[in-house]
Scaffold this motif. Sequence first.
Motif, short mmCIF file in Angstrom:
data_model
loop_
_atom_site.label_atom_id
_atom_site.label_comp_id
_atom_site.label_asym_id
_atom_site.label_seq_id
_atom_site.Cartn_x
_atom_site.Cartn_y
_atom_site.Cartn_z
N MET A 8 0.84 -1.21 0.00
CA MET A 8 0.00 0.00 0.00
C MET A 8 0.88 1.26 0.00
N PRO A 9 0.52 2.24 -0.78
CA PRO A 9 1.31 3.48 -0.84
C PRO A 9 1.30 4.17 0.52
N ASP A 10 2.41 4.84 0.87
CA ASP A 10 2.44 5.52 2.17
C ASP A 10 1.74 6.89 2.09
N TYR A 11 1.69 7.52 3.25
CA TYR A 11 0.97 8.79 3.41
C TYR A 11 1.42 9.84 2.40
N ASN A 12 2.74 9.99 2.24
CA ASN A 12 3.22 11.04 1.33
C ASN A 12 2.97 10.72 -0.14
N THR A 13 3.04 9.44 -0.48
CA THR A 13 2.72 9.05 -1.86
C THR A 13 1.27 9.42 -2.16
N HIS A 14 0.39 9.13 -1.18
CA HIS A 14 -1.02 9.51 -1.35
C HIS A 14 -1.17 11.02 -1.55
N ARG A 15 -0.42 11.79 -0.77
CA ARG A 15 -0.53 13.25 -0.86
C ARG A 15 -0.06 13.75 -2.22
N VAL A 16 1.12 13.27 -2.66
CA VAL A 16 1.65 13.70 -3.95
C VAL A 16 0.66 13.35 -5.06
N PHE A 17 0.17 12.11 -5.04
CA PHE A 17 -0.79 11.65 -6.05
C PHE A 17 -2.04 12.53 -6.04
N ASN A 18 -2.58 12.78 -4.82
CA ASN A 18 -3.82 13.56 -4.70
C ASN A 18 -3.64 15.00 -5.20
N TYR A 19 -2.52 15.63 -4.82
CA TYR A 19 -2.35 17.03 -5.22
C TYR A 19 -2.07 17.17 -6.71
N LEU A 20 -1.38 16.17 -7.30
CA LEU A 20 -1.21 16.19 -8.75
C LEU A 20 -2.56 16.03 -9.43
N ALA A 21 -3.36 15.10 -8.89
CA ALA A 21 -4.70 14.89 -9.44
C ALA A 21 -5.54 16.16 -9.29
N PHE A 22 -5.39 16.86 -8.19
CA PHE A 22 -6.16 18.08 -7.97
C PHE A 22 -5.78 19.15 -8.99
N LEU A 23 -4.50 19.17 -9.34
CA LEU A 23 -4.03 20.10 -10.37
C LEU A 23 -4.73 19.81 -11.69
N VAL A 24 -4.78 18.51 -12.04
CA VAL A 24 -5.44 18.10 -13.28
C VAL A 24 -6.93 18.45 -13.22
N ILE A 25 -7.57 18.15 -12.07
CA ILE A 25 -9.00 18.46 -11.89
C ILE A 25 -9.23 19.97 -12.04
N SER A 26 -8.34 20.77 -11.45
CA SER A 26 -8.48 22.23 -11.53
C SER A 26 -8.40 22.72 -12.97
N VAL A 27 -7.45 22.15 -13.73
CA VAL A 27 -7.32 22.54 -15.13
C VAL A 27 -8.59 22.17 -15.90
N LEU A 28 -9.11 20.95 -15.62
CA LEU A 28 -10.35 20.51 -16.27
C LEU A 28 -11.50 21.44 -15.94
N LEU A 29 -11.63 21.78 -14.64
CA LEU A 29 -12.71 22.68 -14.21
C LEU A 29 -12.59 24.04 -14.89
N PHE A 30 -11.34 24.47 -15.07
CA PHE A 30 -11.08 25.75 -15.72
C PHE A 30 -11.50 25.69 -17.19
N LYS A 31 -11.12 24.59 -17.85
CA LYS A 31 -11.48 24.40 -19.27
C LYS A 31 -12.99 24.35 -19.45
N LEU A 32 -13.66 23.65 -18.50
CA LEU A 32 -15.12 23.49 -18.59
C LEU A 32 -15.87 24.69 -18.01
N GLN A 33 -15.12 25.59 -17.40
CA GLN A 33 -15.69 26.81 -16.79
C GLN A 33 -16.74 26.50 -15.72
N ILE A 34 -16.45 25.49 -14.86
CA ILE A 34 -17.35 25.23 -13.74
C ILE A 34 -16.58 25.33 -12.42
#
Length: 144
Positions: free
Chosen positions: A1-27
């Motif tokens: 199982m990935p450790d705490y920091n791996t989870h954090r790095v993965f989540n924040y990178l994913a959040f960056l992608v989600i933010s870009v998507l939200l920006f593109k979709l204007q929501i």
Amino acid sequence: MPDYNTHRVFNYLAFLVISVLLFKLQIVITDLKLFLALGIGFYVGTDFITPDLDIESTAIKRWGKLKVIWLPYKWLFKHGQSSHNILYGAIVRVIYFSIIILSVYYLLFRSLPPETMISSVYVFIFLVGIVIANALHIILDVLF
Ligand SMILES: [Zn+2]
């Protein structure tokens, strides 16, 4: 199982992608307060209210002395089972935490005028942030 920091790095990178998507979709991102509510929920769901609160994890240690509020949760849920169900796990954690927060909120703010209450839209978006962060945690657990 990935450790705490791996989870954090993965989540924040994913959040960056989600933010870009939200920006593109204007929501959501078009309203700074809504985006902030989502971001704070995501942060809380990544660093504090994670599916690993059912074990002696880094997430539970980050609560410090307040970790006692998660003791009944730990006793109720076995690690890696219901706590790691994408929908049910997050809902249980959110309900569990909400009961505690609402009790404190009620005790602190019941004497204040209703204008000081936070709009339910922001609370909802905040909770969505937690649910998404928890879902990403479980996805990473399943993958590795
Ligand atoms: Zn986990």
